[in-house]
Design a protein around this motif. Structure first.
Motif, short mmCIF file in Angstrom:
data_model
loop_
_atom_site.label_atom_id
_atom_site.label_comp_id
_atom_site.label_asym_id
_atom_site.label_seq_id
_atom_site.Cartn_x
_atom_site.Cartn_y
_atom_site.Cartn_z
N GLU A 154 0.43 22.37 -45.05
CA GLU A 154 0.37 21.08 -44.36
C GLU A 154 -1.00 20.40 -44.44
N GLU A 155 -2.07 21.19 -44.46
CA GLU A 155 -3.40 20.59 -44.47
C GLU A 155 -3.71 19.82 -45.75
N PHE A 156 -2.89 19.99 -46.80
CA PHE A 156 -3.11 19.25 -48.04
C PHE A 156 -2.37 17.92 -48.08
N GLN A 157 -1.52 17.64 -47.11
CA GLN A 157 -0.75 16.39 -47.11
C GLN A 157 -1.63 15.14 -47.15
N PRO A 158 -2.76 15.08 -46.41
CA PRO A 158 -3.61 13.89 -46.50
C PRO A 158 -4.18 13.66 -47.91
N VAL A 159 -4.37 14.74 -48.67
CA VAL A 159 -4.88 14.62 -50.03
C VAL A 159 -3.85 13.90 -50.91
N CYS A 160 -2.58 14.12 -50.62
CA CYS A 160 -1.50 13.52 -51.42
C CYS A 160 -1.53 12.00 -51.39
N ASN A 161 -2.14 11.42 -50.39
CA ASN A 161 -2.23 9.96 -50.28
C ASN A 161 -3.39 9.37 -51.07
N ARG A 162 -4.19 10.20 -51.69
CA ARG A 162 -5.37 9.75 -52.44
C ARG A 162 -5.05 9.62 -53.92
N VAL B 205 -5.95 27.48 -49.77
CA VAL B 205 -6.35 27.22 -51.15
C VAL B 205 -5.72 28.25 -52.08
N LYS B 206 -5.67 29.50 -51.63
CA LYS B 206 -5.01 30.54 -52.44
C LYS B 206 -3.53 30.24 -52.61
N LYS B 207 -2.88 29.76 -51.56
CA LYS B 207 -1.46 29.38 -51.63
C LYS B 207 -1.28 28.21 -52.59
N LEU B 208 -2.19 27.25 -52.54
CA LEU B 208 -2.15 26.11 -53.46
C LEU B 208 -2.24 26.60 -54.90
N LYS B 209 -3.14 27.52 -55.17
CA LYS B 209 -3.29 28.06 -56.52
C LYS B 209 -2.00 28.73 -56.97
N GLU B 210 -1.36 29.49 -56.09
CA GLU B 210 -0.09 30.14 -56.43
C GLU B 210 0.96 29.10 -56.81
N LEU B 211 1.04 28.04 -56.03
CA LEU B 211 2.01 26.97 -56.31
C LEU B 211 1.73 26.33 -57.67
N ALA C 159 -5.93 12.78 -56.03
CA ALA C 159 -5.29 14.02 -55.59
C ALA C 159 -5.16 15.07 -56.70
N PRO C 160 -4.69 14.71 -57.90
CA PRO C 160 -4.57 15.74 -58.95
C PRO C 160 -5.89 16.43 -59.27
N MET C 161 -6.98 15.67 -59.29
CA MET C 161 -8.28 16.26 -59.59
C MET C 161 -8.76 17.15 -58.44
N ILE C 162 -8.51 16.74 -57.20
CA ILE C 162 -8.90 17.55 -56.05
C ILE C 162 -8.14 18.87 -56.08
N PRO D 292 0.80 18.95 -56.66
CA PRO D 292 1.82 19.74 -55.96
C PRO D 292 2.38 19.06 -54.70
N CYS D 293 2.19 17.77 -54.58
CA CYS D 293 2.60 17.07 -53.35
C CYS D 293 4.10 17.13 -53.07
N GLN D 294 4.91 17.32 -54.08
CA GLN D 294 6.36 17.39 -53.88
C GLN D 294 6.84 18.81 -53.59
N GLU D 295 5.93 19.77 -53.65
CA GLU D 295 6.30 21.16 -53.40
C GLU D 295 6.61 21.36 -51.92
N LYS D 296 7.75 21.99 -51.63
CA LYS D 296 8.13 22.18 -50.23
C LYS D 296 7.27 23.22 -49.52
N HIS D 297 6.58 24.09 -50.29
CA HIS D 297 5.74 25.11 -49.69
C HIS D 297 4.26 24.74 -49.67
N LEU D 298 3.95 23.49 -49.95
CA LEU D 298 2.56 23.05 -49.92
C LEU D 298 2.04 23.12 -48.48
#
Length: 85
Positions: free
Chosen positions: A46-54, A12-18, A57-60, A38-44
């Motif tokens: 991996e555990e956030f990939q399932p969220v990208c299909n929702r 989650v901290k990494k997500l915030k940095e991105l 996702a932006p609100m999550i 951030p779904c297109q970010e190459k440094h996202l």
């Protein structure tokens, strides 16, 4: 945690940095945090990939990013924790 989704604090901290890093790339083309995903970010992480299909996702991602802003210790950040104060 966001609803029934749980993620490691470090991810989650990494997500915030991105998300913070891509917020002000160009002042004229400022990205709205409500619409940014951030779904297109190459440094996202991996555990956030399932969220990208929702659809939501932006609100999550926004809620998770906001949760990472707190400067609380990791133990006290847990809502079930007692006795931190």
């Amino acid at each position: 945690q966001d609803g029934d989704l749980k993620f490691p604090l470090e991810s989650v901290k990494k997500l915030k940095e991105l998300m913070d890093g891509n917020r002000h790339i160009n002042p004229r083309m400022m990205v709205s945090m409500a619409a940014y995903s951030p779904c297109q970010e190459k440094h996202l992480p991996e555990e956030f990939q399932p969220v990208c299909n929702r659809e939501d996702a932006p609100m999550i991602f926004r809620r998770l990013s906001l949760a990472a802003e707190d400067d609380l210790c990791e133990i006290c950040a847990n809502a079930a924790c007692a006795g931190c104060f």
